[in-house]
Scaffold this motif. Sequence first.
Motif, PDB file in Angstrom:
ATOM      1  N   LEU A   1      -1.271  -7.045   4.218  1.00 59.87           N
ATOM      2  CA  LEU A   1      -1.088  -5.708   3.681  1.00 59.87           C
ATOM      3  C   LEU A   1       0.189  -5.111   4.255  1.00 59.87           C
ATOM      4  O   LEU A   1       0.449  -5.200   5.453  1.00 59.87           O
ATOM      5  CB  LEU A   1      -2.280  -4.818   4.043  1.00 59.87           C
TER       6      LEU A   1
ATOM      7  N   LEU B   1     -10.692  -5.324   3.490  1.00 60.93           N
ATOM      8  CA  LEU B   1      -9.945  -6.185   2.555  1.00 60.93           C
ATOM      9  C   LEU B   1      -9.371  -7.415   3.259  1.00 60.93           C
ATOM     10  O   LEU B   1      -9.254  -8.492   2.651  1.00 60.93           O
ATOM     11  CB  LEU B   1      -8.819  -5.363   1.906  1.00 60.93           C
TER      12      LEU B   1
ATOM     13  N   CYS C   1     -10.045  -1.929  -3.900  1.00 58.31           N
ATOM     14  CA  CYS C   1     -10.010  -3.055  -2.956  1.00 58.31           C
ATOM     15  C   CYS C   1     -10.952  -4.169  -3.385  1.00 58.31           C
ATOM     16  O   CYS C   1     -10.668  -5.354  -3.152  1.00 58.31           O
ATOM     17  CB  CYS C   1     -10.366  -2.568  -1.561  1.00 58.31           C
TER      18      CYS C   1
ATOM     19  N   TRP D   1      -4.510   7.213   1.265  1.00 59.24           N
ATOM     20  CA  TRP D   1      -5.724   6.437   1.522  1.00 59.24           C
ATOM     21  C   TRP D   1      -6.585   7.266   2.494  1.00 59.24           C
ATOM     22  O   TRP D   1      -6.613   7.037   3.689  1.00 59.24           O
ATOM     23  CB  TRP D   1      -5.373   5.064   2.115  1.00 59.24           C
TER      24      TRP D   1
ATOM     25  N   VAL E   1     -11.465   0.752   4.855  1.00 58.25           N
ATOM     26  CA  VAL E   1     -11.430   0.030   3.577  1.00 58.25           C
ATOM     27  C   VAL E   1     -10.383  -1.084   3.616  1.00 58.25           C
ATOM     28  O   VAL E   1     -10.623  -2.211   3.166  1.00 58.25           O
ATOM     29  CB  VAL E   1     -11.159   1.009   2.426  1.00 58.25           C
ATOM     30  N   LEU E   2      -9.213  -0.780   4.163  1.00 61.94           N
ATOM     31  CA  LEU E   2      -8.156  -1.790   4.238  1.00 61.94           C
ATOM     32  C   LEU E   2      -8.557  -2.951   5.145  1.00 61.94           C
ATOM     33  O   LEU E   2      -8.289  -4.122   4.837  1.00 61.94           O
ATOM     34  CB  LEU E   2      -6.860  -1.143   4.740  1.00 61.94           C
TER      35      LEU E   2
ATOM     36  N   MET F   1      -9.014  -6.115  -5.837  1.00 64.16           N
ATOM     37  CA  MET F   1      -7.954  -6.876  -5.185  1.00 64.16           C
ATOM     38  C   MET F   1      -8.498  -8.101  -4.450  1.00 64.16           C
ATOM     39  O   MET F   1      -7.877  -9.156  -4.408  1.00 64.16           O
ATOM     40  CB  MET F   1      -7.206  -5.971  -4.196  1.00 64.16           C
ATOM     41  N   ARG F   2      -9.685  -7.957  -3.863  1.00 62.21           N
ATOM     42  CA  ARG F   2     -10.242  -9.055  -3.088  1.00 62.21           C
ATOM     43  C   ARG F   2     -10.518 -10.269  -3.963  1.00 62.21           C
ATOM     44  O   ARG F   2     -10.414 -11.417  -3.529  1.00 62.21           O
ATOM     45  CB  ARG F   2     -11.537  -8.596  -2.410  1.00 62.21           C
TER      46      ARG F   2
ATOM     47  N   ILE G   1       0.855  -1.190   0.000  1.00 57.45           N
ATOM     48  CA  ILE G   1       0.000   0.000   0.000  1.00 57.45           C
ATOM     49  C   ILE G   1       0.883   1.230   0.000  1.00 57.45           C
ATOM     50  O   ILE G   1       1.786   1.367   0.817  1.00 57.45           O
ATOM     51  CB  ILE G   1      -0.916   0.019   1.245  1.00 57.45           C
TER      52      ILE G   1
END
Length: 369
Positions: A47, A66, A34, A22, A62-63, A37-38, A18
């Motif tokens: 991460l 994920l 995201c 963000w 958000v992270l 990415m998922r 990352i």
Amino acid sequence: MSERGSAQLVDDGSRITIRGDWTLEHISELAALCAQMRKAARSDVALDIEVESRIDTAGASVLLDLVAGDSQRVLTANDATRQLIAAVARAEGVPAPKRKRDAGFLGIVANVGNALEAMWRNTLGLVGFIGLILSSFARSALRPSQWRTTSTVAHIEQTGLNATPIVALLCFLVGAVVAFLGAVVLQDFGASVFTVELVGYSFLREFGVLLTAIMVAGRSGSAFTAQIGSMKAREEIDAIRTLGLQPVDVLVMPRVIALLVSLPILTLVGMLAGIIGGAVVCVATLDISPLMFFTRLQETTSIRHFWVGMSKAPLFAFLIAAIGCMEGFKVSGSAESVGTHTTSSVVQSIFVVILVDALAAVFFLEIDL
């Protein structure tokens, strides 16, 4: 290896680097990134947040989404970022409060109990405040130097003189309505002339003092609460105590004395206005001359009815002033609190006035007055 925006997906799908900003202003782009990415990353993906990256609570949320809320899979060498991620993870881990089930009948009983308890507390508070007023009056009665004549006269003007037009108009209209209804009902029995007694008895004993007290409770009682409440919010009452003065002596006593003077006078005005309103209807609809109306009123209506009504005026005045001032001292400091206690003052005053009037009616009936 695929790259988009401010994040990079490593080839084996087990680690995501990352970088960049963000923050909330990029939240829609970050959420879409995201989501992509998922689909490509493994379920145990970790991460790695670079030290230079900027991140706020929106980006941290958000992270964490994920990595399924597992903050242990978020790696960073920045202590502030690590603490932020942990705080957001704890906040999101707190379950939403469940809505309490409606207890049905038990809930109704509990609400009734709470209302009765609140009423009991208010009653005890009112009794204690009345005792405080009486002790203050006894303390200053023999000390004319402590009397606040200017303040008392000013409140007499506000609560008495300025309220005279509205009280007279209200009682005049109600007197006309009572006379009209009485004439319509009694006419069927050929007893329309007894409308004179109906108007006289009702306004001398009940309506004159009751309507006046209700108007004063809504007009002056609420003003007392708002005035003292505003002073409480601006900490002026604390300043009065700092000067070595008693707030009850300075703020409450002039208002109580003013209402004790004003309400009996307003009651007399209300009685006269109501009787005149009834006389106007009788003259207009029953062919009763003004001379006949007042002659019959004098002959059939005893003076004791007048004194029964007037005897309740000082008691109502004292209760309205006490409740209005007490609610003002309860204000906590906000504008909302001032409005809440002003409303409570009017409701309590009207309720107490009607309750005491009902008890007084029963008492005078039992002693044949």
